[in-house]
Write a protein that holds these residues in place. Structure first.
Motif, short mmCIF file in Angstrom:
data_model
loop_
_atom_site.label_atom_id
_atom_site.label_comp_id
_atom_site.label_asym_id
_atom_site.label_seq_id
_atom_site.Cartn_x
_atom_site.Cartn_y
_atom_site.Cartn_z
N THR A 102 0.78 7.74 -7.45
CA THR A 102 0.23 8.37 -6.25
C THR A 102 0.66 7.57 -5.04
OG1 THR A 102 -1.85 7.14 -6.35
CG2 THR A 102 -1.82 9.31 -7.42
N THR A 103 0.71 8.28 -3.92
CA THR A 103 0.96 7.64 -2.64
C THR A 103 -0.18 8.00 -1.73
OG1 THR A 103 2.19 9.50 -1.75
CG2 THR A 103 3.46 7.81 -2.91
N ALA A 104 -0.49 7.11 -0.82
CA ALA A 104 -1.56 7.38 0.12
C ALA A 104 -1.16 6.88 1.50
CB ALA A 104 -2.84 6.69 -0.33
N VAL A 105 -1.48 7.67 2.50
CA VAL A 105 -1.28 7.28 3.90
C VAL A 105 -2.64 7.40 4.57
CG1 VAL A 105 -0.07 7.73 6.05
CG2 VAL A 105 1.09 8.13 3.86
N SER A 106 -3.12 6.30 5.10
CA SER A 106 -4.43 6.28 5.73
C SER A 106 -4.34 6.77 7.17
CB SER A 106 -4.99 4.85 5.72
OG SER A 106 -6.12 4.76 6.54
N PRO A 107 -5.32 7.55 7.62
CA PRO A 107 -5.30 7.99 9.02
C PRO A 107 -5.48 6.83 9.99
CG PRO A 107 -7.32 8.69 7.95
CD PRO A 107 -6.45 8.07 6.89
N THR A 108 -6.04 5.72 9.53
CA THR A 108 -6.23 4.57 10.41
C THR A 108 -5.00 3.66 10.45
OG1 THR A 108 -7.27 3.32 8.63
CG2 THR A 108 -8.73 4.58 10.11
N ALA A 109 -4.07 3.84 9.49
CA ALA A 109 -2.83 3.05 9.47
C ALA A 109 -1.69 3.96 9.01
CB ALA A 109 -2.99 1.85 8.55
N PRO A 110 -1.30 4.93 9.84
CA PRO A 110 -0.30 5.90 9.42
C PRO A 110 1.09 5.32 9.19
CG PRO A 110 -0.83 6.20 11.73
CD PRO A 110 -1.79 5.18 11.19
N ASP A 111 1.33 4.09 9.65
CA ASP A 111 2.64 3.47 9.42
C ASP A 111 2.69 2.73 8.09
OD1 ASP A 111 0.93 1.41 10.15
OD2 ASP A 111 2.48 0.30 11.21
N THR A 112 1.60 2.76 7.30
CA THR A 112 1.56 2.08 6.01
C THR A 112 1.41 3.09 4.89
OG1 THR A 112 0.57 0.11 7.00
CG2 THR A 112 0.37 0.34 4.62
N ILE A 113 2.33 3.04 3.95
CA ILE A 113 2.30 3.89 2.76
C ILE A 113 1.89 3.01 1.59
CG2 ILE A 113 3.65 5.34 1.21
CD1 ILE A 113 5.61 5.69 3.69
N ARG A 114 0.83 3.40 0.90
CA ARG A 114 0.36 2.62 -0.25
C ARG A 114 0.78 3.32 -1.53
NH1 ARG A 114 -3.00 1.95 3.80
NH2 ARG A 114 -3.71 -0.16 4.28
N LEU A 115 1.44 2.57 -2.42
CA LEU A 115 1.90 3.11 -3.68
C LEU A 115 0.99 2.64 -4.80
CD1 LEU A 115 5.75 2.52 -3.33
CD2 LEU A 115 4.37 4.41 -2.47
N HIS A 116 0.69 3.53 -5.73
CA HIS A 116 -0.18 3.22 -6.86
C HIS A 116 0.41 3.79 -8.14
CE1 HIS A 116 -3.38 2.09 -4.05
NE2 HIS A 116 -2.99 3.14 -3.35
N GLY A 117 0.31 3.03 -9.22
CA GLY A 117 0.74 3.54 -10.52
C GLY A 117 2.15 3.15 -10.86
N GLU A 118 2.89 4.11 -11.44
CA GLU A 118 4.23 3.85 -11.96
C GLU A 118 5.29 4.49 -11.09
OE1 GLU A 118 4.18 5.24 -16.00
OE2 GLU A 118 2.57 3.86 -16.55
N LEU A 119 6.15 3.66 -10.50
CA LEU A 119 7.27 4.16 -9.70
C LEU A 119 8.51 4.11 -10.58
CD1 LEU A 119 8.51 5.17 -7.10
CD2 LEU A 119 8.63 2.79 -6.30
N ASP A 120 8.93 5.29 -11.05
CA ASP A 120 10.06 5.36 -11.95
C ASP A 120 10.87 6.62 -11.67
OD1 ASP A 120 8.49 7.39 -13.00
OD2 ASP A 120 7.97 6.29 -14.82
N PHE A 121 11.84 6.89 -12.53
CA PHE A 121 12.73 8.03 -12.34
C PHE A 121 11.95 9.32 -12.13
CE2 PHE A 121 15.22 11.56 -14.08
CZ PHE A 121 16.36 11.46 -13.31
N ALA A 122 10.86 9.51 -12.85
CA ALA A 122 10.08 10.74 -12.76
C ALA A 122 9.29 10.85 -11.45
CB ALA A 122 9.11 10.85 -13.95
N SER A 123 8.92 9.72 -10.87
CA SER A 123 8.08 9.76 -9.67
C SER A 123 8.86 9.57 -8.36
CB SER A 123 6.96 8.72 -9.77
OG SER A 123 7.49 7.42 -9.94
N VAL A 124 10.14 9.25 -8.44
CA VAL A 124 10.93 9.07 -7.22
C VAL A 124 10.92 10.31 -6.32
CG1 VAL A 124 13.30 8.77 -6.36
CG2 VAL A 124 12.34 7.13 -7.97
N PRO A 125 10.98 11.54 -6.86
CA PRO A 125 10.91 12.71 -5.96
C PRO A 125 9.61 12.76 -5.14
CG PRO A 125 11.79 13.37 -8.08
CD PRO A 125 11.30 11.95 -8.24
N ALA A 126 8.49 12.37 -5.73
CA ALA A 126 7.24 12.34 -4.97
C ALA A 126 7.30 11.29 -3.88
CB ALA A 126 6.06 12.06 -5.90
N LEU A 127 7.88 10.12 -4.20
CA LEU A 127 8.05 9.07 -3.19
C LEU A 127 8.97 9.58 -2.08
CD1 LEU A 127 7.72 6.15 -2.17
CD2 LEU A 127 9.74 5.58 -3.55
N SER A 128 10.04 10.25 -2.45
CA SER A 128 10.99 10.75 -1.44
C SER A 128 10.33 11.69 -0.45
CB SER A 128 12.16 11.44 -2.13
OG SER A 128 12.89 10.52 -2.90
#
Length: 114
Positions: free
Chosen positions: A17-43
């Motif tokens: 999962t990815t999360a962007v907080s309304p109080t810090a919109p310039d920070t993207i928080r990544l959670h879980g497994e970042l791999d070949f299957a999840s790169v499209p969601a990150l993109s």
């Protein structure tokens, strides 16, 4: 999977999962497994970040439990795109395990400021 209460938008692919907080919109928080299957969601989230004018885009990787070479190279590619636009990527909260992945995939420049 529990959702943080400060998440206005969330992309969920398997265990990532990815999360962007309304109080810090310039920070993207990544959670879980970042791999070949999840790169499209990150993109998708990174494309949103490109549309904003933040001089520095921060990515907090402290919530990642796994990252393979696909994830590391996706972050490195995003860093290159930001640089061509005169902007910077700041990767935050990388633990020893993730720093090792960056070294092994020759993407250790992600840990450098700028």
């Amino acid at each position: 999977m529990q959702q943080p209460s400060t998440v206005p938008t969330e992309h969920d692919i398997s265990y990532f999962t990815t999360a962007v907080s309304p109080t810090a919109p310039d920070t993207i928080r990544l959670h879980g497994e970042l791999d070949f299957a999840s790169v499209p969601a990150l993109s998708a989230v990174l494309d949103d970040a490109l549309s904003r004018d933040d001089a520095v885009v921060r990515i907090d990787v402290g919530g990642l439990t796994f990252c393979d070479s696909s994830g590391a190279h996706a972050l490195a590619g995003f860093r290159r795109v930001l640089h061509t636009r005169g902007r910077r990527l700041q990767v935050e909260a990388a633990d020893a395990r993730l720093r090792r992945v960056f070294r092994l995939t020759r993407t250790a420049e992600l840990l450098e400021a700028g």
